[in-house]
Design a protein around this motif. Structure first.
Motif, mmCIF file in Angstrom:
data_model
loop_
_atom_site.group_PDB
_atom_site.id
_atom_site.type_symbol
_atom_site.label_atom_id
_atom_site.label_comp_id
_atom_site.label_asym_id
_atom_site.label_seq_id
_atom_site.Cartn_x
_atom_site.Cartn_y
_atom_site.Cartn_z
ATOM 1 N N ALA A 39 -1.562 1.917 5.499
ATOM 2 C CA ALA A 39 -1.983 0.740 4.736
ATOM 3 C C ALA A 39 -0.964 0.397 3.656
ATOM 4 N N GLU A 40 -0.493 1.411 2.957
ATOM 5 C CA GLU A 40 0.510 1.165 1.909
ATOM 6 C C GLU A 40 1.740 0.490 2.501
ATOM 7 N N ALA A 41 2.227 0.997 3.612
ATOM 8 C CA ALA A 41 3.407 0.408 4.250
ATOM 9 C C ALA A 41 3.139 -1.037 4.680
ATOM 10 N N PHE A 42 1.986 -1.290 5.287
ATOM 11 C CA PHE A 42 1.694 -2.638 5.768
ATOM 12 C C PHE A 42 1.525 -3.621 4.606
ATOM 13 N N TYR A 43 0.747 -3.238 3.620
ATOM 14 C CA TYR A 43 0.443 -4.168 2.528
ATOM 15 C C TYR A 43 1.642 -4.401 1.604
ATOM 16 N N THR A 44 2.561 -3.448 1.517
ATOM 17 C CA THR A 44 3.741 -3.651 0.676
ATOM 18 C C THR A 44 4.925 -4.156 1.495
ATOM 19 N N ASP A 45 5.323 -3.417 2.515
ATOM 20 C CA ASP A 45 6.526 -3.768 3.274
ATOM 21 C C ASP A 45 6.365 -5.020 4.128
ATOM 22 N N VAL A 46 5.197 -5.251 4.682
ATOM 23 C CA VAL A 46 4.984 -6.393 5.573
ATOM 24 C C VAL A 46 4.402 -7.586 4.820
ATOM 25 N N LEU A 47 3.279 -7.370 4.137
ATOM 26 C CA LEU A 47 2.642 -8.503 3.454
ATOM 27 C C LEU A 47 3.345 -8.880 2.152
ATOM 28 N N GLY A 48 4.023 -7.928 1.535
ATOM 29 C CA GLY A 48 4.796 -8.244 0.334
ATOM 30 C C GLY A 48 4.092 -8.013 -0.986
ATOM 31 N N PHE A 49 2.967 -7.286 -0.962
ATOM 32 C CA PHE A 49 2.321 -6.929 -2.219
ATOM 33 C C PHE A 49 3.109 -5.806 -2.884
ATOM 34 N N ARG A 50 2.833 -5.587 -4.163
ATOM 35 C CA ARG A 50 3.495 -4.522 -4.903
ATOM 36 C C ARG A 50 2.478 -3.439 -5.230
ATOM 37 N N LYS A 51 2.878 -2.180 -5.005
ATOM 38 C CA LYS A 51 2.004 -1.061 -5.367
ATOM 39 C C LYS A 51 1.882 -1.023 -6.886
ATOM 40 N N LYS A 52 0.638 -0.933 -7.366
ATOM 41 C CA LYS A 52 0.416 -0.875 -8.816
ATOM 42 C C LYS A 52 -0.022 0.514 -9.267
ATOM 43 N N GLN A 53 -1.034 1.071 -8.611
ATOM 44 C CA GLN A 53 -1.517 2.400 -8.990
ATOM 45 C C GLN A 53 -1.519 3.312 -7.769
ATOM 46 N N ASP A 54 -1.168 4.566 -7.996
ATOM 47 C CA ASP A 54 -1.167 5.552 -6.917
ATOM 48 C C ASP A 54 -1.275 6.934 -7.544
ATOM 49 N N PHE A 55 -2.478 7.505 -7.486
ATOM 50 C CA PHE A 55 -2.664 8.862 -8.003
ATOM 51 C C PHE A 55 -3.792 9.532 -7.225
ATOM 52 N N PRO A 56 -3.812 10.877 -7.237
ATOM 53 C CA PRO A 56 -4.836 11.607 -6.494
ATOM 54 C C PRO A 56 -6.240 11.272 -7.002
ATOM 55 N N ALA A 57 -7.163 11.166 -6.052
ATOM 56 C CA ALA A 57 -8.567 10.904 -6.390
ATOM 57 C C ALA A 57 -9.425 11.617 -5.351
#
Length: 130
Positions: free
Chosen positions: A17-35
């Protein structure tokens, strides 16, 4: 007044999902931490740093799989994104291998729309803004 600050979409694989939503759709990752046993992973529209965050939420419950599959099988998008030019975005995404459910269409009194698969078990609709 309430504002929409965060919404989520169920995904079957957060890395994919991260790859698709950032690399393909062009969104930017904002938060990423263990949960728990997964990650709190959000994306935002590029250039809109304080805009609504989309949580790429792992399916931690059996009913989540059932719900996601039911929407997908019924052809119902689970989220809708806006584009100033749906045809141009369709062409760009199609060239990147994104699977669409048909050509962009416009119905009387409605904006142009197109529906695509997000590779994570969901259908996403995009519509054209004026």
């Amino acid at each position: 007044m309430l504002q929409i600050a965060l919404t989520s979409i169920l995904v079957d694989d957060q890395d994919k999902a991260e790859a698709f939503y950032t690399d393909v759709l062009g969104f930017r990752k904002k938060q990423d931490f263990p949960a728990g046993g997964a990650r709190w992973l959000t994306v935002v529209t590029m250039g809109v740093e304080n805009g609504t965050e989309l949580l790429l939420e792992p399916m931690g419950y059996d009913f989540a799989h059932t719900y996601q599959k039911a929407l997908f099988d019924a052809g119902l998008p689970c989220a809708t994104f806006a584009s100033e030019d749906v045809q141009a975005e369709y062409d760009r995404l199609k060239a990147l291998g994104v699977v669409f459910r048909g050509e962009p269409t416009r119905m009387e009194g409605m904006p142009t729309i197109a529906v695509f698969e997000d590779t994570c078990g969901n259908l996403i609709q995009m519509f054209e803004t004026p």
